[in-house]
Design an enzyme around this catalytic site. Structure first.
Site, PDB file in Angstrom:
ATOM      1  N   GLU A 261       0.834  -1.196   0.000  1.00  0.00           N
ATOM      2  CA  GLU A 261       0.000   0.000   0.000  1.00  0.00           C
ATOM      3  C   GLU A 261       0.873   1.250   0.000  1.00  0.00           C
ATOM      4  O   GLU A 261       1.961   1.251   0.573  1.00  0.00           O
ATOM      5  CB  GLU A 261      -0.928   0.018   1.223  1.00  0.00           C
ATOM      6  CG  GLU A 261      -1.881  -1.166   1.274  1.00  0.00           C
ATOM      7  CD  GLU A 261      -2.769  -1.146   2.517  1.00  0.00           C
ATOM      8  OE1 GLU A 261      -2.607  -0.219   3.346  1.00  0.00           O
ATOM      9  OE2 GLU A 261      -3.619  -2.041   2.655  1.00  0.00           O
ATOM     10  N   HIS A 284      -7.904   1.289   2.104  1.00  0.00           N
ATOM     11  CA  HIS A 284      -7.737   0.944   3.527  1.00  0.00           C
ATOM     12  C   HIS A 284      -8.518   1.914   4.414  1.00  0.00           C
ATOM     13  O   HIS A 284      -7.981   2.518   5.348  1.00  0.00           O
ATOM     14  CB  HIS A 284      -6.248   0.961   3.907  1.00  0.00           C
ATOM     15  CG  HIS A 284      -5.940   0.099   5.098  1.00  0.00           C
ATOM     16  ND1 HIS A 284      -4.756  -0.589   5.235  1.00  0.00           N
ATOM     17  CD2 HIS A 284      -6.660  -0.190   6.222  1.00  0.00           C
ATOM     18  CE1 HIS A 284      -4.754  -1.256   6.387  1.00  0.00           C
ATOM     19  NE2 HIS A 284      -5.901  -1.017   6.995  1.00  0.00           N
TER      20      HIS A 284
END
Length: 401
Positions: A261, A284
């Site tokens: 990420e 997220h």
């Protein structure tokens, strides 16, 4: 306490800073996730660190900052911290395991409906002028079966909400859990996958859950079912999921966590799932609601306050949990030491030698360390604490009042 300096990173909700400032601490707040090199430069100026999920607190950082008193993870997970090293150094690590439960559960429910109605694709096409008015492949969630993998705080909340919508609920957990409502426990992951129209993952990141969903598990799912992952990015093998989507065995997925990420909102996000039909990708944000972030800020700030001011380690994930009521008129000494025979005797011998009277004493241990809270009547508590700190098996000692 006013001398203690706290650094909060990754844009932690301002309520945490406000709460800690009101308690007399010095607090600084930065918006990004510091790199290891930046942490090594910053932390010598602080006693306490608050992070979220993107900041990696390695053994190297911890060992170069032995003065750190405690660490707070303003999120559920703590795998970004070397918990073993922190424990060995006598640094408790706190988190917020409950505060974002509702937010994540609501997102999962929203994603189930969105996948079943193909809302992501229809929305995107409407924005570019395409009018896809059709019932093909669009279904209600009522009467369908949702399989919940991991029946903890979030999984059980999803269970309650899903049942209220008219879904049948089955779940699987490696630990025996009490079913809520009409939920039915399954004896294995494979049994759950075979009967579920929606599979939603709510497991921690462990060696057992890494790559838990592979080609094998995806093929075991019902044809035309959906996968939702709002747990940890390491749980699903993304390449296998892409293959299952392209073959139409899986009708769609919603993924909120990824193996890799971006470290900040300024970095570009790339995933093999991009561009596939009926795939919802979110950055997220399962717990990223104003309500959840406020609650998390309050929860971890309170853990800091209680540990720093009265020594309570309740809620620490890597540390013996000790909570002793405040004793008026006494001085409180905190001691972390190696869990070896005879340490308490050595400490009590020093207390006796100093002529101090013990008003309260509580010791809790794990396999590596012991944590001792002592309330003593003595005019020389700081000197006594210094003597205790000099014992060979003491790790750290401090006086809180």
């Amino acid at each position: 306490m006013s001398a203690l300096r706290i650094l909060l990173v990754e844009n932690i909700h301002p309520v945490a800073k406000e709460t800690l400032l009101s308690e007399g601490f010095q607090v600084d707040l930065i918006t990004h996730a510091p790199s290891e090199d930046e942490l090594l430069k910053l932390l010598p100026n602080y006693d306490v660190l608050g992070i979220r999920s993107k900041t990696e607190l390695t053994a190297n950082v911890l060992k170069n900052n032995p003065h750190l008193t405690s660490v707070g993870c303003f999120c559920i997970g703590t795998n970004q911290v070397d918990l073993v090293t922190a424990r060995e150094m006598g640094i408790p690590v706190f988190n917020a395991p409950h505060s974002n439960t509702r937010s994540v559960a609501e997102l999962v429910i929203a994603e189930m409906i969105s996948l079943s109605r193909q809302l992501g694709d229809r929305n995107t096409k409407a924005h570019v002028g395409e009018w896809i008015k059709s019932a093909d492949g669009s279904r209600e969630v009522r009467g369908k079966t949702v399989g919940i993998v991991g029946y903890g705080h979030i999984g059980s909340q999803v269970s309650v909400l899903a049942e209220a919508l008219g879904l049948k609920v089955v779940f699987y957990d490696v630990i025996k859990k009490l079913p809520l409502g009409n939920a039915v426990v399954k004896s294995s992951l494979e049994e759950l996958l075979k009967v579920s129209d929606f599979v939603t993952l709510h497991v921690p990141e462990t060696l057992e859950t890494k790559d838990m969903i592979t080609k094998k598990e995806l093929q075991a799912m019902k044809k035309g079912s959906y996968l939702i992952n709002a747990s940890r990015g390491s749980v699903v093998v993304i390449e296998d999921l892409v293959e299952a989507l392209k073959s139409k065995h899986i009708a769609g997925c919603a993924i909120d966590v990824f193996p890799e990420e971006p470290a900040s909102n300024k970095e570009k996000f790339k995933s093999p799932l991009q561009g596939l039909s009926n795939v919802i990708l979110t950055p997220h944000i399962g717990g990223s609601t104003e309500e959840a972030q406020y609650a998390i800020g309050m929860e971890v700030a309170e853990s800091f306050r209680r540990y720093l001011k009265i020594g309570s380690s309740s809620g620490a994930v890597n540390f013996p949990n000790v909570d002793l009521p405040v004793k008026q008129g006494a001085s409180r000494i905190l001691n972390v030491h190696k869990n070896e025979p005879g340490v308490l005797g050595e400490i009590n011998s020093l207390i006796s030698k100093a002529g101090a009277n013990i008003e309260g004493q509580y010791l809790s241990t794990d396999e590596k360390i012991g944590y001792l809270i002592m309330d003593v009547h003595s005019d020389h508590a700081k000197e006594l604490a210094a003597d205790i700190g000099q014992l060979k098996r003491s790790i750290r000692t401090r006086v809180v009042y």
